[in-house]
Design a protein around this motif. Structure first.
Motif, PDB file in Angstrom:
ATOM      1  N   TRP A   1      20.622 173.869 -85.524  1.00 30.92           N
ATOM      2  CA  TRP A   1      22.048 173.881 -85.822  1.00 30.92           C
ATOM      3  C   TRP A   1      22.862 174.150 -84.571  1.00 30.92           C
ATOM      4  O   TRP A   1      22.500 174.986 -83.741  1.00 30.92           O
ATOM      5  N   GLN A   2      23.989 173.465 -84.448  1.00 30.10           N
ATOM      6  CA  GLN A   2      24.971 173.751 -83.406  1.00 30.10           C
ATOM      7  C   GLN A   2      25.857 174.863 -83.961  1.00 30.10           C
ATOM      8  O   GLN A   2      26.397 174.731 -85.063  1.00 30.10           O
ATOM      9  N   ILE A   3      25.990 175.961 -83.225  1.00 30.46           N
ATOM     10  CA  ILE A   3      26.749 177.107 -83.730  1.00 30.46           C
ATOM     11  C   ILE A   3      27.744 177.557 -82.676  1.00 30.46           C
ATOM     12  O   ILE A   3      27.375 177.889 -81.552  1.00 30.46           O
TER      13      ILE A   3
ATOM     14  N   ALA B   1      24.869 171.197 -89.071  1.00 31.14           N
ATOM     15  CA  ALA B   1      23.503 170.683 -89.111  1.00 31.14           C
ATOM     16  C   ALA B   1      23.409 169.402 -88.280  1.00 31.14           C
ATOM     17  O   ALA B   1      24.424 168.759 -87.995  1.00 31.14           O
ATOM     18  N   PRO B   2      22.192 169.010 -87.899  1.00 31.33           N
ATOM     19  CA  PRO B   2      22.031 167.790 -87.111  1.00 31.33           C
ATOM     20  C   PRO B   2      22.611 166.529 -87.762  1.00 31.33           C
ATOM     21  O   PRO B   2      22.991 165.601 -87.062  1.00 31.33           O
ATOM     22  N   ASN B   3      22.728 166.511 -89.103  1.00 30.96           N
ATOM     23  CA  ASN B   3      23.307 165.325 -89.758  1.00 30.96           C
ATOM     24  C   ASN B   3      24.818 165.216 -89.545  1.00 30.96           C
ATOM     25  O   ASN B   3      25.435 164.243 -89.949  1.00 30.96           O
ATOM     26  N   GLN B   4      25.413 166.233 -88.918  1.00 25.10           N
ATOM     27  CA  GLN B   4      26.848 166.305 -88.621  1.00 25.10           C
ATOM     28  C   GLN B   4      27.715 166.288 -89.888  1.00 25.10           C
ATOM     29  O   GLN B   4      28.906 166.050 -89.820  1.00 25.10           O
ATOM     30  N   ILE B   5      27.096 166.541 -91.043  1.00 25.83           N
ATOM     31  CA  ILE B   5      27.827 166.617 -92.308  1.00 25.83           C
ATOM     32  C   ILE B   5      27.761 168.035 -92.858  1.00 25.83           C
ATOM     33  O   ILE B   5      28.781 168.646 -93.140  1.00 25.83           O
ATOM     34  N   SER B   6      26.549 168.552 -93.004  1.00 16.69           N
ATOM     35  CA  SER B   6      26.364 169.896 -93.560  1.00 16.69           C
ATOM     36  C   SER B   6      26.851 170.938 -92.564  1.00 16.69           C
ATOM     37  O   SER B   6      26.659 170.790 -91.361  1.00 16.69           O
TER      38      SER B   6
END
Length: 121
Positions: free
Chosen positions: A29-31, A45-50
């Motif tokens: 995760w990018q935080i 999250a990596p999906n850039q949605i969650s």
């Protein structure tokens, strides 16, 4: 997001730095804390949605809480009451264009509500 979509998940933490390292290391995760919300690191999250936030653990907030987007928090809270739910936190401002609230369903599950748009920079 549309009405009824889960838009955000808050995770209660006691040590934000430790939690940032754990979740970024475990899930990728990018935080980071967006401008204006420096004490509230948000994860993507990596999906850039969650996504969601790492929020201070406290009384009444010991488990992760999902937030559902609604067209009107006022209407959703009234409907929740009609259906046997309990309002734990009335509508509160996040920004001039966004609000949140918390309800409890008849089984004791706590669910957040979100209305509006948030420009976090």
């Amino acid at each position: 997001m549309a009405h009824g979509d889960i838009t955000h998940i808050d995770i209660p933490v006691t040590d934000k730095e430790r939690a940032k390292g754990f979740y970024s290391g475990l899930f990728g995760w990018q935080i980071e804390a967006p401008p204006g919300f420096e004490d509230y690191p948000m994860w993507r999250a990596p999906n850039q949605i969650s996504g969601g936030g790492l929020a201070p653990r406290g009384e009444g907030f010991e488990q992760p809480r999902s937030y559902v987007e609604v067209d009107s928090i006022d209407e959703a809270l009234a409907r929740a009451r009609d259906l046997g739910g309990t309002v734990l936190m009335e509508k509160s401002e996040i920004s001039p264009t966004s609000w949140w609230a918390v309800l409890e369903d008849p089984d004791g599950n706590r669910i957040g509500l979100y209305e509006g748009t948030t420009d976090a920079g």
